[in-house]
Design a protein around this motif. Structure first.
Motif, short mmCIF file in Angstrom:
data_model
loop_
_atom_site.label_atom_id
_atom_site.label_comp_id
_atom_site.label_asym_id
_atom_site.label_seq_id
_atom_site.Cartn_x
_atom_site.Cartn_y
_atom_site.Cartn_z
N LYS A 66 -85.04 -91.63 -13.08
CA LYS A 66 -84.89 -91.07 -11.85
C LYS A 66 -85.84 -90.06 -11.54
O LYS A 66 -86.08 -89.94 -10.39
N ARG A 67 -86.46 -89.35 -12.52
CA ARG A 67 -87.35 -88.23 -12.21
C ARG A 67 -88.50 -89.10 -11.73
O ARG A 67 -89.35 -88.50 -10.72
N LEU A 68 -89.06 -90.29 -12.08
CA LEU A 68 -89.99 -91.13 -11.60
C LEU A 68 -90.07 -91.48 -10.18
O LEU A 68 -90.67 -91.76 -9.50
N LYS A 85 -92.81 -96.88 -15.10
CA LYS A 85 -91.46 -97.45 -14.90
C LYS A 85 -91.28 -98.55 -15.74
O LYS A 85 -89.93 -98.52 -16.39
N SER A 86 -92.00 -99.46 -15.82
CA SER A 86 -91.82 -100.67 -16.47
C SER A 86 -91.84 -100.31 -18.27
O SER A 86 -91.00 -100.80 -18.71
N GLY A 87 -92.64 -99.16 -18.55
CA GLY A 87 -92.53 -98.94 -19.82
C GLY A 87 -90.89 -98.33 -20.12
O GLY A 87 -90.55 -98.79 -21.25
N SER A 118 -83.30 -100.31 -26.28
CA SER A 118 -82.41 -99.55 -26.84
C SER A 118 -80.94 -100.26 -26.54
O SER A 118 -79.92 -100.16 -27.39
N ALA A 119 -80.70 -100.85 -25.62
CA ALA A 119 -79.73 -101.45 -25.31
C ALA A 119 -79.43 -102.53 -26.40
O ALA A 119 -77.88 -102.83 -26.50
N PHE A 120 -80.41 -103.44 -26.96
CA PHE A 120 -80.05 -104.31 -27.89
C PHE A 120 -79.65 -103.50 -29.26
O PHE A 120 -79.09 -104.11 -30.07
N LEU A 171 -80.35 -93.96 -24.31
CA LEU A 171 -80.23 -94.51 -22.91
C LEU A 171 -80.01 -93.72 -21.94
O LEU A 171 -80.87 -93.78 -20.87
N ALA A 172 -79.57 -92.26 -21.94
CA ALA A 172 -79.28 -91.45 -21.04
C ALA A 172 -80.51 -90.69 -20.88
O ALA A 172 -80.85 -90.51 -19.30
N ILE A 173 -81.18 -90.53 -21.67
CA ILE A 173 -82.59 -89.82 -21.58
C ILE A 173 -83.55 -90.57 -20.93
O ILE A 173 -84.24 -90.23 -20.05
N LEU A 174 -83.46 -91.85 -21.29
CA LEU A 174 -84.30 -92.79 -20.58
C LEU A 174 -83.93 -92.96 -18.98
O LEU A 174 -85.03 -92.98 -18.25
#
Length: 79
Positions: free
Chosen positions: A69-71, A14-16, A24-26, A61-64
């Protein structure tokens, strides 16, 4: 467990995933700057490049987010 194995496992934690999302947001900041520059110079090709790059960042970002959510599916507190 070697350091390399630990580092590879970090990407799927999760942290990764949160670190990847922040990185990605940057990228959005760079895209916004690129769009502003292209519009000020009336450079259509750079504007198209910035839009395509922005779409790639949003998709990443959507994939991440989906992976986070899966985790969290087995975690009661995350919903």
């Amino acid at each position: 467990m070697s350091a390399l194995t630990k580092a590879k496992g970090f990407k799927k934690s999760k942290s990764g995933l949160y670190v990847s999302m922040a990185t990605s947001a940057f990228g959005v900041i760079g895209v916004v700057k690129q769009i502003k520059r292209a519009r000020s110079e009336s450079d259509t090709l750079r504007l198209v490049d910035a839009i395509v790059t922005g779409a790639a960042v949003v998709t990443n970002l959507a994939i991440l987010y989906r992976e986070v959510k899966r985790l969290g599916d087995d975690d009661v507190l995350l919903g």
